[in-house]
Design a protein around this motif. Structure first.
Motif, PDB file in Angstrom:
ATOM      1  N   UNK A  56       0.840  -1.199   0.000  1.00  0.00           N
ATOM      2  CA  UNK A  56       0.000   0.000   0.000  1.00  0.00           C
ATOM      3  C   UNK A  56       0.878   1.254   0.000  1.00  0.00           C
ATOM      4  N   UNK A  60       1.045   4.144  -2.683  1.00  0.00           N
ATOM      5  CA  UNK A  60       0.707   5.502  -2.242  1.00  0.00           C
ATOM      6  C   UNK A  60       1.836   6.464  -2.603  1.00  0.00           C
ATOM      7  N   UNK A  63       1.556   7.540  -6.090  1.00  0.00           N
ATOM      8  CA  UNK A  63       0.506   8.547  -6.287  1.00  0.00           C
ATOM      9  C   UNK A  63       0.915   9.912  -5.729  1.00  0.00           C
TER      10      UNK A  63
ATOM     11  N   UNK B  77      -4.268   2.007  -1.800  1.00  0.00           N
ATOM     12  CA  UNK B  77      -3.464   3.238  -1.810  1.00  0.00           C
ATOM     13  C   UNK B  77      -4.253   4.375  -2.455  1.00  0.00           C
ATOM     14  N   UNK B  81      -5.183   7.801  -0.564  1.00  0.00           N
ATOM     15  CA  UNK B  81      -4.802   9.077  -1.150  1.00  0.00           C
ATOM     16  C   UNK B  81      -6.021   9.993  -1.274  1.00  0.00           C
ATOM     17  N   UNK B  99      -4.674  11.919  -9.352  1.00  0.00           N
ATOM     18  CA  UNK B  99      -4.453  10.476  -9.494  1.00  0.00           C
ATOM     19  C   UNK B  99      -4.191  10.115 -10.957  1.00  0.00           C
ATOM     20  N   UNK B 102      -0.740  11.203 -11.900  1.00  0.00           N
ATOM     21  CA  UNK B 102       0.303  10.344 -11.318  1.00  0.00           C
ATOM     22  C   UNK B 102       0.409   9.024 -12.066  1.00  0.00           C
ATOM     23  N   UNK B 103      -0.699   8.560 -12.613  1.00  0.00           N
ATOM     24  CA  UNK B 103      -0.686   7.266 -13.297  1.00  0.00           C
ATOM     25  C   UNK B 103      -0.534   7.418 -14.815  1.00  0.00           C
TER      26      UNK B 103
END
Lengths: 300, 300
Positions: A56, A60, A63, B77, B81, B99, B102-103
């Motif tokens: 996790x 995290x 992210x 996670x 977040x 998010x 970030x991805x």
């Protein structure tokens, strides 16, 4: 738990370190005591669960989330469980009983209060921060100007706390930080008073050995707040509710000064390197807290 | 994203499925779309992340916690977040942008609203339950008497939702459950109205093929709530804001009945077995939604 029946032990635990992170209610001290008594703690790291995984936190981190307070995957389950139960109206005491039962812990674990109490530290020339921001976030490498326990004024002891102290054969104050670990308990209404009524049977172990804390910031914190970071300083802080202070052999020369504070002093090995050391110290404490117990020399 | 620049696509996503579990804010539809566009989804299981691990759920199970809604470690996670960011005042739109960034998702993902809207289903002769209690908890193996979208009355569209629809070249209504997946979007104030103004450029794909849903309870839910579970039933539900309905070749015989509802009907293969199938359907949709687009036969 190695010298008496575990079911005869009640542990009243500090919740001033509790914090909310990611929406989760985290009770680090309750968890540490629980995991340790369940034999699940990670001895090497010194906190958290053995065999822990960190999926996790890794995700995290990806992210860009807050990962300064490391929460292992297995540990997180405890926080999810607690948060869910509290959300539907369970008390922290009830949740604690459920968790200890699920993990096979026979010791009765009780939070000092079901009401929120939060240790807050004002840093020297700095802001006021939570305990975890001080302890974990800044690795306690900062000077502290003052400490308060927000909520303690109105917090009442959790069910069973006062009777446990009132009825105990011996009350042991473990070798923990007097300011931020024992301090929050004393700040909860009624707790210091009932301890004082049991003063003759209250035995504490000094967390300070030869002027230093074995680990953590107890010595610096005491000095920063104007307390002598020695066994005498500990005796002065505890004199109103502790009848006997056990100090390490390294502090045998200070025994008279401790007794000058009106506190009986027992000198003994207090560093617990092994479970056998811990059991020996526990046996000594039980004896020391009983009227017919050990003498100042620590011989039984 | 295979037939146009991903940055030219805005996905307005249902948040009626959102739920709070273990103190965490969970947005299943936003996450599914995000993970899929990031190429991180688990194709075989059909939800969640590929390579997921389950340490937290395993430990939560040991504690006797609620594990009916399975949350993988990596997936958790995302919820930690989101919950943390919402707790400090970020909007769901802002968290979603963070998010997806970030991805590495280039599509602009927007929740239908930053305000809470919760799909609630009253079960036949039973209680009212949340969407997840119906869909996951009871595996949608129960009959539904009515559906409502709590909070929709006062929810406003998230920033960018109405302009995205107003300015889009083509608006695609994906082949999703008309009642509980598209329904919540239409319930948000102003959203159905702006869709209606773009009706000529709105093209929907029927989630019903030959009287059945490819997956999920769309067919049963439609029937239970008094809607014909056919492409004609879909056309009737969508007629006020959809100009073109794409139906599968299996429903070619129903094309006239669809057009009798005042909706242009395009017949085409709509089952997306492979990414190539999906790209071909997407290309057809973009053409169908344009005035000069595909004819009823689906030929381009």
């Amino acid at each position: 738990v190695r010298v008496v029946a575990p079911g005869d032990v009640t542990a009243v635990v500090n919740t001033g370190d509790d914090t909310e992170l990611h929406g989760l209610h985290i009770s680090p001290d309750l968890d540490t005591v629980t995991y340790t008594l369940a034999g699940l703690n990670d001895d090497e790291r010194g906190w958290g669960l053995a065999g822990e995984t960190w999926s996790v936190m890794d995700s995290l981190d990806r992210l860009g989330g807050e990962t300064w307070f490391r929460l292992g995957d297995r540990d997180l389950a405890t926080h999810l469980y607690r948060t869910q139960r509290l959300a539907v109206g369970a008390t922290l005491s009830e949740v604690t009983s459920e968790i200890t039962a699920a993990l096979g812990v026979s010791v009765r674990l009780v939070p000092m209060s079901d009401d929120p109490v939060r240790t807050r530290l004002t840093l020297l020339d700095g802001p006021e921060v939570s305990f975890q921001e001080y302890f974990v976030g800044r690795r306690h490498a900062v000077s502290v100007e003052s400490v308060r326990f927000a909520g303690a004024d109105t917090a009442t002891p959790a069910p069973g706390v006062l009777p446990a102290i009132a009825d105990a054969e011996v009350v042991v104050v473990c070798p923990s930080n007097p300011i931020v670990s024992i301090g929050p308990l004393l700040a909860v209404r009624g707790l210091a008073d009932v301890l004082a009524t049991r003063r003759r049977d209250v035995v504490a172990v000094s967390p300070i050995i030869a002027g230093a804390a074995l680990k953590g910031p107890a010595d610096r914190l005491m000095a920063e707040l104007g307390h002598e970071p020695t066994v005498v300083g500990v005796a002065r802080l505890y004199a109103h509710f502790v009848g006997t202070l056990v100090v390490d052999e390294a502090d045998s020369a200070a025994a008279d000064a401790v007794e000058a504070m009106g506190v009986r002093c027992v000198v003994a090995p207090t560093v617990m390197h092994t479970p056998d050391d811990a059991a020996a110290l526990a046996a000594l404490l039980l004896d020391s807290g009983r009227p017919s117990g050990a003498t100042r020399s620590g011989q039984r």
